[in-house]
Design an enzyme around this catalytic site. Structure first.
Site, PDB file in Angstrom:
ATOM      1  N   GLN A 113      37.108  55.267  38.362  1.00 13.50           N
ATOM      2  CA  GLN A 113      37.034  55.958  39.652  1.00 13.50           C
ATOM      3  C   GLN A 113      38.145  57.016  39.744  1.00 13.50           C
ATOM      4  O   GLN A 113      37.924  58.126  40.245  1.00 13.50           O
ATOM      5  CB  GLN A 113      37.131  54.941  40.794  1.00 13.50           C
ATOM      6  CG  GLN A 113      35.955  53.937  40.778  1.00 13.50           C
ATOM      7  CD  GLN A 113      36.061  52.839  41.838  1.00 13.50           C
ATOM      8  OE1 GLN A 113      37.076  52.727  42.536  1.00 13.50           O
ATOM      9  NE2 GLN A 113      35.024  52.021  41.947  1.00 13.50           N
ATOM     10  N   HIS A 134      33.617  45.993  33.504  1.00 14.89           N
ATOM     11  CA  HIS A 134      34.809  45.442  32.844  1.00 14.89           C
ATOM     12  C   HIS A 134      34.461  44.974  31.429  1.00 14.89           C
ATOM     13  O   HIS A 134      34.120  43.797  31.242  1.00 14.89           O
ATOM     14  CB  HIS A 134      35.357  44.250  33.634  1.00 14.89           C
ATOM     15  CG  HIS A 134      35.940  44.618  34.957  1.00 14.89           C
ATOM     16  ND1 HIS A 134      37.284  44.800  35.149  1.00 14.89           N
ATOM     17  CD2 HIS A 134      35.356  44.854  36.153  1.00 14.89           C
ATOM     18  CE1 HIS A 134      37.513  45.131  36.411  1.00 14.89           C
ATOM     19  NE2 HIS A 134      36.351  45.160  37.045  1.00 14.89           N
ATOM     20  N   GLU A 144      37.577  54.013  49.586  1.00 12.53           N
ATOM     21  CA  GLU A 144      38.421  52.817  49.680  1.00 12.53           C
ATOM     22  C   GLU A 144      39.810  53.178  50.216  1.00 12.53           C
ATOM     23  O   GLU A 144      40.418  52.410  50.950  1.00 12.53           O
ATOM     24  CB  GLU A 144      38.566  52.175  48.278  1.00 12.53           C
ATOM     25  CG  GLU A 144      39.446  50.927  48.274  1.00 12.53           C
ATOM     26  CD  GLU A 144      39.569  50.270  46.895  1.00 12.53           C
ATOM     27  OE1 GLU A 144      39.059  50.825  45.903  1.00 12.53           O
ATOM     28  OE2 GLU A 144      40.175  49.196  46.828  1.00 12.53           O
ATOM     29  N   CYS A 172      36.927  50.455  35.650  1.00 15.78           N
ATOM     30  CA  CYS A 172      36.638  50.202  37.064  1.00 15.78           C
ATOM     31  C   CYS A 172      37.429  51.172  37.950  1.00 15.78           C
ATOM     32  O   CYS A 172      37.103  52.346  37.966  1.00 15.78           O
ATOM     33  CB  CYS A 172      36.871  48.738  37.414  1.00 15.78           C
ATOM     34  SG  CYS A 172      35.859  48.218  38.798  1.00 15.78           S
ATOM     35  N   GLU A 218      36.379  44.229  29.181  1.00 18.85           N
ATOM     36  CA  GLU A 218      37.376  43.240  28.709  1.00 18.85           C
ATOM     37  C   GLU A 218      36.921  41.796  28.923  1.00 18.85           C
ATOM     38  O   GLU A 218      37.450  40.889  28.287  1.00 18.85           O
ATOM     39  CB  GLU A 218      38.737  43.485  29.387  1.00 18.85           C
ATOM     40  CG  GLU A 218      38.848  43.146  30.870  1.00 18.85           C
ATOM     41  CD  GLU A 218      38.414  44.264  31.804  1.00 18.85           C
ATOM     42  OE1 GLU A 218      37.647  45.152  31.379  1.00 18.85           O
ATOM     43  OE2 GLU A 218      38.829  44.241  32.991  1.00 18.85           O
ATOM     44  N   THR A 237      58.341  13.100  28.745  1.00 15.83           N
ATOM     45  CA  THR A 237      56.979  12.703  28.381  1.00 15.83           C
ATOM     46  C   THR A 237      56.706  11.265  28.825  1.00 15.83           C
ATOM     47  O   THR A 237      55.657  10.970  29.404  1.00 15.83           O
ATOM     48  CB  THR A 237      56.782  12.840  26.852  1.00 15.83           C
ATOM     49  OG1 THR A 237      56.968  14.209  26.503  1.00 15.83           O
ATOM     50  CG2 THR A 237      55.400  12.381  26.419  1.00 15.83           C
ATOM     51  N   ASP A 270      51.291  15.979  41.240  1.00 12.87           N
ATOM     52  CA  ASP A 270      51.091  16.898  42.368  1.00 12.87           C
ATOM     53  C   ASP A 270      50.160  16.233  43.375  1.00 12.87           C
ATOM     54  O   ASP A 270      49.184  15.585  42.973  1.00 12.87           O
ATOM     55  CB  ASP A 270      50.367  18.189  41.931  1.00 12.87           C
ATOM     56  CG  ASP A 270      51.168  19.016  40.954  1.00 12.87           C
ATOM     57  OD1 ASP A 270      52.365  18.729  40.788  1.00 12.87           O
ATOM     58  OD2 ASP A 270      50.581  19.944  40.362  1.00 12.87           O
TER      59      ASP A 270
HETATM   60  N1  GLN Z   1      38.721  48.854  44.111  1.00 16.65           N
HETATM   61  C1  GLN Z   1      37.609  49.362  43.388  1.00 16.65           C
HETATM   62  C2  GLN Z   1      36.285  48.914  43.978  1.00 16.65           C
HETATM   63  O1  GLN Z   1      36.227  47.936  44.673  1.00 16.65           O
HETATM   64  C3  GLN Z   1      37.702  49.013  41.923  1.00 16.65           C
HETATM   65  C4  GLN Z   1      37.672  47.547  41.647  1.00 16.65           C
HETATM   66  C5  GLN Z   1      38.169  47.180  40.275  1.00 16.65           C
HETATM   67  O2  GLN Z   1      38.875  47.960  39.617  1.00 16.65           O
HETATM   68  N2  GLN Z   1      37.849  46.000  39.815  1.00 16.65           N
HETATM   69  O3  GLN Z   1      35.276  49.513  43.739  1.00 16.65           O
END
Ligand code: GLN
Length: 535
Positions: free
Chosen positions: A388, A510, A408, A384, A512, A194, A151
């Site tokens: 919300q 998060h 938002e 997140c 995760e 390869t 590349d």
């Molecule tokens: N969009 C939402 C915020 O900015 C949630 C972001 C998200 O889920 N990572 O607060």
């Protein structure tokens, strides 16, 4: 203080998506099993400064580190496999390299010389690699080079590898991952791609030391010796990487193929006698022998993309293993959910996760999914944007604030239960400006999350601009939605939790990003446990 740091490069050829990230992470696991300290880094050839501004269609999930770097999802694999936290220094893009060089040029640091790819760009790349080696913390720095050799974009990276090999000799080794395809018509595995790929490396001055061959079938002796002969490596350095039922098998397969030994030999490192992978083996054994099975719906707008919710899916596997439970994650496209079809789409699920996200597409479907989980006592985890959505749903349907929304999506809503954070109001640049990285959260005693974490102060990773609006706190509490976790420094609501429900938790962070094989995340473990019990 580690002195004799070894640098291992992992390059790819023939095709993308062969799994360089998993091979790198598996090698790290093996070296750790032999008692070495290892870190893994990814160099990405694109010009974005980081993947934070890339949408999931382009780049899959954006992974976030403790120090707030928005990174490639491979760093998630690195952390999940090695349990060693990564940082800003572990993911470098071409954009970042050029930005650093141009900043230096503007400051006059090049003292009037012409700034060029070689040596200035390659020096900057070298600097980014050695930065990790020079911390004194690691015996091995594994650097995965994104893209495929040949590349245009990856040329400066491969050139840097050439220079480092020349400078450091046996303190450097290059692993080249290629594909050995099976041609049905001919009934055999083919080594020519390869060979060509190694030729491309040689044209750029790099002789790979170890060749890892991704293949659908076992490589026989003939194939191995052919690859060794044509690619100038010993037969022990031809490593088979056969398709595996799960990515968690790969370290064990690489142990059988002695990838770690090949690397240790190549770098003239004394081979420690024992290789302890007992924890890993236990994990894989439990993964393969579940006693129960549950279906968890993952509601999001990117569900058709394999990699968009990578860390959530892996965390569910970890949480499942801890509960001896197979978790089937069922993708549910949030755009499709309406009040009319929600029962039809979600019935049969034992638990529901509403995924993180940005923007308005599919949000009403997510809110419907929350309502369904709340009203039908289905274990629910909102992450997140998912948290919300839970706040919006509760405001609309329990508190009777019909127009409740997040700013938002509806800037003019009269009930902004989710509002723009104060420090976000004057921000103009989109890249790297969210609330990013680890923040403390104090858990409230008597809540489910307190029982789950079994501690008062936790630290979790964030990536968002909007937050729960404190004006609504009292109303929520009075109506049974507890504020279960608070950031003590800024008094921000980080966790909401519904009373009198088997499991209904929304988290602004998060979880995760912090689940690993060694330490499955308590929230996923607790969630899967609730799902299992509720089935
Ligand atoms: N969009 C939402 C915020 O900015 C949630 C972001 C998200 O889920 N990572 O607060």
């Amino acid at each position: 203080m580690k002195k004799n740091v070894k640098y291992i490069f992992v390059t790819g050829g023939v095709s993308s998506s062969l799994g360089k990230g998993i091979i790198s992470a598996s090698l790290a696991k093996l070296l750790q099993g032999r008692g070495f300290e290892v870190t893994i880094q990814k160099l990405d050839p694109y010009i974005n400064i980081d993947p934070g501004t890339l949408n999931p269609y382009e780049h899959g999930e954006c992974y976030v580190t403790d120090d707030g770097a928005e990174t490639d999802l491979d760093l998630g694999h690195y952390e999940r496999f090695s349990s060693t936290p990564t940082s800003q220094a572990n993911n470098i893009t071409t954009g970042r390299i050029y930005q650093n060089v141009i900043d230096k040029e503007r400051k006059g640091e090049y003292l009037g010389t012409t700034v060029q790819v070689i040596p200035h760009i390659t020096d900057e790349i070298k600097h980014s690699i050695k930065l990790l080696g020079n911390t004194g913390k690691f015996d091995f720095v594994i650097t995965e080079i994104g893209g495929t050799v040949g590349d245009i974009e990856s040329f400066p990276f491969i050139e840097t590898v050439r220079q480092m090999k020349w400078e450091l000799g046996h303190s450097c080794a290059v692993i080249h991952l290629t594909l050995v395809p099976f041609l049905k018509a001919a009934g055999e595995l083919k080594t020519k791609p390869t060979q060509h790929s190694v030729k491309t490396m040689l044209e750029q001055g790099v002789q790979p030391d170890i060749i890892v061959c991704r293949s659908e079938y076992h490589l026989n002796e003939g194939i191995r010796s052919k690859i060794a002969q044509f690619c100038n490596v010993s037969e022990e350095s031809v490593i088979e990487s056969i398709d595996a039922p799960t990515i968690y098998d790969v370290p064990l397969l690489m142990r059988e193929e002695k990838l770690d030994i090949a690397v240790l030999n190549e770098t003239r490192t004394e081979i420690p006698e024992t290789l302890d992978l007992s924890n890993w083996e236990r994990f894989v054994k439990r993964l393969k022998n579940p006693v129960k099975e549950v279906n968890i719906g993952l509601v999001g707008k990117y569900v058709e993309l394999q990699d968009a919710y990578k860390s959530i899916k892996e965390s569910l596997i970890h949480g499942g293993v801890e509960n001896e439970c197979k978790v089937n994650d069922i993708d549910i496209q949030s755009e499709k959910i309406t009040s009319e079809n929600v029962v039809e789409l979600l019935s049969g699920l034992d638990g529901i996760i509403v995924a993180p996200g940005f923007g308005g597409r599919g949000i009403e479907g997510k809110i419907e999914a929350v309502k369904y989980a709340r009203e039908n006592n289905i274990p629910f985890l909102g992450i997140c944007l998912g948290m919300q959505c839970a706040a919006i749903e509760f405001s609309r349907n329990v508190l009777g604030l019909k127009d409740a929304h997040t700013v938002e999506i509806d800037e003019k809503t009269k009930n902004p239960v989710i509002d723009l954070m104060e420090e976000q109001k004057d921000i103009e640049n989109m890249g790297g400006t969210m609330r990013l990285g680890s923040y403390n959260c104090k858990l409230i005693k008597g809540t489910k999350v307190f029982d789950i974490y079994k501690t008062e102060m936790i630290s979790e990773r964030h990536r968002h601009r909007f937050e729960f609006n404190n004006i609504y706190r009292d109303g929520f509490e009075k109506a049974g939605m507890k504020i279960a976790g608070i950031n003590p420094e800024k008094n921000l609501v980080e966790i909401i939790e519904l009373e009198n429900h088997p499991f209904f938790v929304g988290v602004q962070f998060h979880p995760e990003y912090k689940s690993t094989v060694k330490r499955p995340h308590p929230l996923f473990v607790g969630f899967v446990e609730a799902v299992k019990e509720n089935k």
